[in-house]
Design a protein around this motif. Structure first.
Motif, PDB file in Angstrom:
ATOM      1  N   ALA A  77       1.184  -0.985  -0.140  1.00 27.94           N
ATOM      2  CA  ALA A  77       0.336  -0.123  -0.051  1.00 27.94           C
ATOM      3  C   ALA A  77       1.108   1.747   0.290  1.00 27.94           C
ATOM      4  CB  ALA A  77      -1.044  -0.157   1.286  1.00 27.94           C
ATOM      5  N   LYS A  79       0.654   4.372  -0.622  1.00 27.53           N
ATOM      6  CA  LYS A  79      -0.260   5.865   0.574  1.00 27.53           C
ATOM      7  C   LYS A  79       0.537   5.543   1.383  1.00 27.53           C
ATOM      8  CE  LYS A  79      -3.505   2.720   0.866  1.00 27.53           C
ATOM      9  NZ  LYS A  79      -4.919   2.510   1.083  1.00 27.53           N
ATOM     10  N   ASP A  98      -0.329  -1.816  -4.060  1.00 32.65           N
ATOM     11  CA  ASP A  98      -1.485  -0.929  -4.179  1.00 32.65           C
ATOM     12  C   ASP A  98      -1.841   0.511  -4.322  1.00 32.65           C
ATOM     13  OD1 ASP A  98      -4.514  -0.189  -2.564  1.00 32.65           O
ATOM     14  OD2 ASP A  98      -3.671  -0.575  -1.033  1.00 32.65           O
ATOM     15  N   ARG A 167     -15.617  -4.404  -3.577  1.00 35.71           N
ATOM     16  CA  ARG A 167     -15.312  -4.137  -1.615  1.00 35.71           C
ATOM     17  C   ARG A 167     -15.674  -4.410  -1.558  1.00 35.71           C
ATOM     18  NH1 ARG A 167     -11.434   0.528   0.923  1.00 35.71           N
ATOM     19  NH2 ARG A 167     -12.018  -0.358   3.143  1.00 35.71           N
ATOM     20  N   GLY A 246      -7.009  -6.420   2.766  1.00 32.56           N
ATOM     21  CA  GLY A 246      -6.732  -5.683   2.787  1.00 32.56           C
ATOM     22  C   GLY A 246      -5.257  -5.355   3.587  1.00 32.56           C
ATOM     23  N   GLY A 248      -3.096  -2.964   7.079  1.00 33.32           N
ATOM     24  CA  GLY A 248      -3.681  -3.079   8.679  1.00 33.32           C
ATOM     25  C   GLY A 248      -2.956  -4.833   9.483  1.00 33.32           C
ATOM     26  N   GLU A 340      -2.738  -5.873   1.464  1.00 33.41           N
ATOM     27  CA  GLU A 340      -1.962  -5.006   0.614  1.00 33.41           C
ATOM     28  C   GLU A 340      -1.781  -4.042   2.019  1.00 33.41           C
ATOM     29  OE1 GLU A 340      -6.334  -3.247  -0.248  1.00 33.41           O
ATOM     30  OE2 GLU A 340      -5.928  -5.052  -1.478  1.00 33.41           O
ATOM     31  N   PRO A 341       0.263  -4.670   1.742  1.00 29.04           N
ATOM     32  CA  PRO A 341       0.264  -3.931   3.818  1.00 29.04           C
ATOM     33  C   PRO A 341       1.148  -2.768   3.489  1.00 29.04           C
ATOM     34  CG  PRO A 341       0.991  -5.954   3.235  1.00 29.04           C
ATOM     35  CD  PRO A 341       0.532  -6.033   2.961  1.00 29.04           C
ATOM     36  N   TYR A 442       3.791   6.326   7.096  1.00 28.24           N
ATOM     37  CA  TYR A 442       2.908   7.025   7.321  1.00 28.24           C
ATOM     38  C   TYR A 442       2.813   8.222   7.877  1.00 28.24           C
ATOM     39  CZ  TYR A 442      -0.952   3.669   5.829  1.00 28.24           C
ATOM     40  OH  TYR A 442      -1.808   2.751   5.356  1.00 28.24           O
TER      41      TYR A 442
HETATM   42  C1  LIG Z   1      -7.621  -0.398   1.277  1.00 26.59           C
HETATM   43  C2  LIG Z   1      -6.372   0.061   1.937  1.00 26.59           C
HETATM   44  N1  LIG Z   1      -5.650  -1.312   1.725  1.00 26.59           N
HETATM   45  C3  LIG Z   1      -4.121  -0.816   2.411  1.00 26.59           C
HETATM   46  C4  LIG Z   1      -4.144   0.117   3.298  1.00 26.59           C
HETATM   47  C5  LIG Z   1      -3.049  -0.226   4.243  1.00 26.59           C
HETATM   48  O1  LIG Z   1      -3.335  -0.177   5.942  1.00 26.59           O
HETATM   49  P1  LIG Z   1      -1.524  -0.573   6.166  1.00 26.59           P
HETATM   50  O2  LIG Z   1      -0.618   0.325   6.425  1.00 26.59           O
HETATM   51  O3  LIG Z   1      -2.650  -0.304   7.878  1.00 26.59           O
HETATM   52  O4  LIG Z   1      -1.201  -1.398   6.084  1.00 26.59           O
HETATM   53  C6  LIG Z   1      -5.566   0.886   3.802  1.00 26.59           C
HETATM   54  C7  LIG Z   1      -4.932   1.579   4.581  1.00 26.59           C
HETATM   55  O5  LIG Z   1      -6.300   2.814   5.064  1.00 26.59           O
HETATM   56  C8  LIG Z   1      -6.490   0.683   3.266  1.00 26.59           C
HETATM   57  O6  LIG Z   1      -7.549   1.752   3.357  1.00 26.59           O
END
Ligand SMILES: Cc1ncc(COP(=O)(O)O)c(C=O)c1O
Length: 475
Positions: A77, A79, A98, A167, A246, A248, A340-341, A442
């Protein structure tokens, strides 16, 4: 209790929270010349990154799937960190990516990640994002009916089949419905599946769930409900190949469980008024007092836990809801399983270095240590990032028992880097350096903004053996 009686006694300090430190970070902080070179290179603050822990995290998470004969993989992930290096590492390690926005998708494609390794989970997908995903063949995870309409329109206008996932949310755990504002109602899956008929231009490949809390049981129950949907889809002739649970995945930031327990107890006592406060402006970090009662919840990441990373995934896969283990339910159907870590793959991959710029006292007499950074440079989603920074200072600085607040360089009273009054051990001088550990997931750039005309901080990728810069981003 008067503030003066606390100063100097150490009693106003927050309980210590010692961070877990990766071997490369130990080597770095033991080498003042290397630290000084990095901060001279990037200025203050500088985010310092290293690659090996990312590779190690990929291997550790994948090993759980392999050991249980579950096929599938990971999507990183991205982001969770803006740097291209981790996307490149994901590519080198053979896992997917992701993407959570159009710019992230564009950059990931530009970095040469194959479309079949890219998933698009962006919230509020624009027409342009959907068109690019469909045109390139990336998998779009649909969150709402408007996105189904967008995806169909894009597929039809291009004469292509759009690869999609659905989803879902609203999973049930022991009669309780898990709240979420994301996803489509899992109770309505039959009607939703009928939207994806052979004429629709959409090909359903994956069923998705991302749950907000770090709850193993919730994830296992969600997975079981997705399996039911997959079974039903396949009876309708729509073969779903994968389930995606996902991100988390928990990580552990702290070294010692006792410290975490003590911190939470002391926070509760301080909000109850049973001990002096140790937070800026007596911030309860989510707890507050009404009458004699302490209410609310501490808004904190579970900084110590005993089910981090691979153990977290293993506990989900080994979950038995009164029947076979979840991994057996998945592998016996030939389904692939994805996670999706973000945070979990970035564990131990980055630190942030910042210089001390001044020492002073506020009007209450609190010791303030000013840093060349601001609060957005290390901004947690929660009320506080519960890992103590390390003062990398010469040992000849005078010892102090007194606690100090680390403050930033913005002209706002709230620009406090950490809300805890920290035991920093020695009185630093301007130019001394603080190291904040485990900041890549993050914390470092998710909410960082350039302000007061300052550019965003520089990021440096280092060679972990020589501690020399191998690449930089943002200067
Ligand atoms: C759809 C989705 N996938 C993956 C993640 C990544 O989560 P994390 O960084 O906690 O593993 C998030 C985080 O908000 C998410 O919304």
């Amino acid at each position: 209790m008067a503030t003066e009686t606390l100063i100097g006694s150490g009693r106003d300090c927050a309980p210590v929270l010692t961070g877990k430190i990766a071997p490369w970070v130990k080597r770095l902080i033991a080498d003042p010349t290397a630290v000084a070179k990095l901060i001279d290179f990037g200025n203050s603050p500088v985010h310092v990154l290293a690659a090996s822990e990312f590779r190690r995290n990929v291997a550790a998470l994948l090993s759980v799937l392999q050991s249980r004969q579950v096929s599938g993989s990971l999507f990183f992930a991205r982001k969770a960190n803006k740097l291209p290096w981790f996307v490149q590492l994901a590519k080198e390690e053979g896992i997917g990516v992701d993407t959570a926005s159009h710019p992230e998708l564009q950059e990931t494609l530009a970095l040469g990640v194959a479309p079949d390794k890219i998933i698009v989970t962006a919230v509020g997908k624009s027409k342009e994002l959907v068109s690019q995903a469909v045109a390139t063949g990336c998998l779009l995870v649909i969150d709402n009916l408007d996105e189904i309409t967008l995806a169909k329109a894009a597929a039809q206008s291009m004469g292509r089949v759009a690869r999609v996932g659905l989803r879902f949310s609203g999973f049930r755990v022991n009669q309780r419905k898990i709240f979420s504002r994301f996803g489509l109602p899992v109770d309505e899956y039959r009607a939703l599946l009928s939207e994806i008929g052979s004429e629709s231009g959409l090909q359903l490949e994956l069923l998705h769930a991302h749950l907000d809390r770090y709850d193993i049981e919730e994830r296992a129950y969600a997975a079981r409900q997705l399996i039911e949907v997959a079974d039903c889809a396949s009876m309708d002739g729509k073969k779903v190949s994968s389930i995606d649970l996902g991100g988390g995945i928990l990580i552990r930031y702290l070294e010692k469980s006792e410290q975490w327990t003590a911190f939470q107890d002391e926070l509760m006592s301080s909000v109850a008024g049973k001990r002096p406060t140790f937070t800026y402006m007596a911030d309860g970090l989510g707890l507050y007092k009404v009458g004699e009662e302490v209410c609310g919840r501490a808004d904190l990441y579970p900084a110590w836990n005993d089910v981090s990373k691979e153990r977290f995934i293993a506990a989900i896969l080994d979950h038995r809801g009164g029947g076979p283990a979840l991994h057996k339910e998945i592998s016996s159907r030939d389904l692939k399983l994805y996670f999706e870590p973000g945070r979990a793959l970035l564990d131990n991959t980055g630190v942030t270095l910042a210089r001390v710029t001044f020492r002073k006292r506020d009007t209450e007499g609190n010791l303030l240590i000013g840093l060349g950074m601001n609060r957005t440079n290390l901004r947690p989603f929660r009320a506080e990032f519960c890992v103590d920074p390390i003062l990398l200072t010469a040992t000849d600085r005078p010892k102090i028992d007194e606690g100090a607040f680390l403050v930033g360089n913005l002209c706002g009273e709230g620009d406090v880097i950490m809300r805890r009054k920290l035991q920093i051990g020695r009185m630093p001088e301007p130019g001394d350096i603080f190291c904040f550990v485990n900041t890549a997931g993050y914390l470092a750039h998710h909410l960082e903004v350039g302000t007061h005309g300052s550019p965003l901080p520089v990021n440096v990728l280092i060679d972990e053996d020589t501690l020399e810069v191998c690449d930089s981003f943002g200067n």
